[in-house]
Design a protein around this motif. Structure first.
Motif, PDB file in Angstrom:
ATOM      1  N   GLU A 141      59.323  45.064  37.026  1.00 19.91           N
ATOM      2  CA  GLU A 141      58.254  45.612  36.929  1.00 19.91           C
ATOM      3  C   GLU A 141      57.676  46.426  37.711  1.00 19.91           C
ATOM      4  O   GLU A 141      58.473  46.309  39.051  1.00 19.91           O
ATOM      5  CB  GLU A 141      56.806  45.062  36.809  1.00 19.91           C
TER       6      GLU A 141
ATOM      7  N   THR B  39      55.537  50.307  39.524  1.00 22.13           N
ATOM      8  CA  THR B  39      54.741  51.175  39.126  1.00 22.13           C
ATOM      9  C   THR B  39      54.988  52.004  39.945  1.00 22.13           C
ATOM     10  O   THR B  39      55.061  52.131  40.737  1.00 22.13           O
ATOM     11  CB  THR B  39      53.645  51.202  39.136  1.00 22.13           C
TER      12      THR B  39
ATOM     13  N   ASP C 293      51.113  58.353  37.148  1.00 22.11           N
ATOM     14  CA  ASP C 293      51.697  57.017  37.259  1.00 22.11           C
ATOM     15  C   ASP C 293      53.154  56.858  36.114  1.00 22.11           C
ATOM     16  O   ASP C 293      52.079  56.729  35.025  1.00 22.11           O
ATOM     17  CB  ASP C 293      50.885  56.237  37.315  1.00 22.11           C
TER      18      ASP C 293
ATOM     19  N   ARG D  94      54.373  53.420  34.025  1.00 22.66           N
ATOM     20  CA  ARG D  94      54.960  51.757  34.599  1.00 22.66           C
ATOM     21  C   ARG D  94      55.335  50.772  33.113  1.00 22.66           C
ATOM     22  O   ARG D  94      55.999  51.728  32.372  1.00 22.66           O
ATOM     23  CB  ARG D  94      52.805  51.131  34.357  1.00 22.66           C
TER      24      ARG D  94
ATOM     25  N   THR E 164      58.462  48.123  32.615  1.00 17.74           N
ATOM     26  CA  THR E 164      58.358  46.562  32.287  1.00 17.74           C
ATOM     27  C   THR E 164      59.629  46.154  31.904  1.00 17.74           C
ATOM     28  O   THR E 164      59.972  46.274  30.658  1.00 17.74           O
ATOM     29  CB  THR E 164      57.627  46.014  31.274  1.00 17.74           C
TER      30      THR E 164
END
Length: 276
Positions: free
Chosen positions: A222, A224, A241, A243, A245
């Protein structure tokens, strides 16, 4: 012959006695009551009625001035509000036109699911003993793809973080490096992550041993990252931001770069209009 018409003589004027006499109707009607003549040596000044009404009495002059100033203040306030609204609307229209022109020229695109992938993953010092902690050292080779943007670059700013987790437990975490990625570019970098003390249950350790023997250990990477888009040499968007995964599988955890099977990445990012 036609008859002649002789003019009728005017009636004789009334005499003084008859003129001075008044009828009872004249005495009763108020229009016939004339004011008495002024005394000798006095002057009569006549003031127009509208001028008399416009001049307030001295004891009410201040209140009259205050009440008379209210409509003027309201008109000035309404005029100021209308001007401010018109200026704000004009600024919004200009900004919208500018943003639309910039978008048509650069065609920027936010990072998508194909923007990130993990090419290799090296895990060391991950013990499967019965101790209460399992510290690990992880180095991940991450691939950042910006080929979707032909004229817009991407800035990965400082403050990002990358983590590697197994079965929901974070094994290691480290910073995402800050760099600038030009348009039509693919950048591969190594993200070093320091191990954390992770308490694995007995069942999780046995499961990890079976998966390592089968050479298919599932991991979750992950990230960020604060990102902004570069439009030319001057224009920048707001920092947003991103993100990501990524679910991967590795074949070993002996400290050497393991073969990674990428099972797909999910990228969560706000729409591009939010970046402005």
């Amino acid at each position: 012959m036609a008859d002649r018409v002789h003019p009728t003589p005017p009636p004789p004027p009334p005499d003084a006695a008859t003129a001075t006499e008044t009828t009872p109707l004249q005495e009763q009607h108020p229009s016939f009551n004339r004011p008495p003549a002024p005394a000798p040596g006095t002057y009569i000044i006549q003031i127009p009625k509208d001028q008399v009404l416009r001049v307030p009495p001295p004891d009410r002059a201040r209140r009259y001035a205050k009440l008379a100033a209210r409509p003027a203040r309201r008109r000035r306030l309404r005029r100021a509000c209308c001007l401010a609204s018109a200026a704000l609307l004009l600024l919004i229209l200009l900004f919208t036109a500018f943003a639309g022109a910039v978008y048509l020229v650069f065609r920027p695109r936010a990072p998508a699911f194909s923007a990130f992938s993990v090419s290799s993953l090296s895990i060391t010092n991950l013990t499967l003993s019965s101790s209460s902690s399992s510290p690990a050292i992880v180095v991940a080779d991450v691939r950042a793809d910006n080929t979707r943007n032909r004229k817009a670059g991407i800035e990965y700013r400082g403050g990002g973080e990358v983590t590697v987790a197994y079965a929901g437990a974070v094994l290691a975490a480290g910073p995402w490096p800050a760099f600038r990625q030009p348009p039509r570019n693919v950048t591969v970098f190594a993200a070093s992550m320091a191990g954390k003390d992770v308490a694995l249950t007995e069942e999780q350790r046995r499961q990890l041993g079976r998966e390592e023997a089968a050479r298919a250990v599932p991991m979750t990477v992950e990230a960020t990252v604060p990102v902004r888009v570069r439009l030319g040499k001057v224009l920048r968007t707001w920092t947003v931001d991103v993100r990501a995964t990524c679910h991967v599988e590795v074949d070993r955890m002996d400290g050497t770069p393991a073969a990674v099977t990428d099972r797909g990445c999910r990228v969560r990012v706000k729409p591009l209009w939010w970046w402005w």
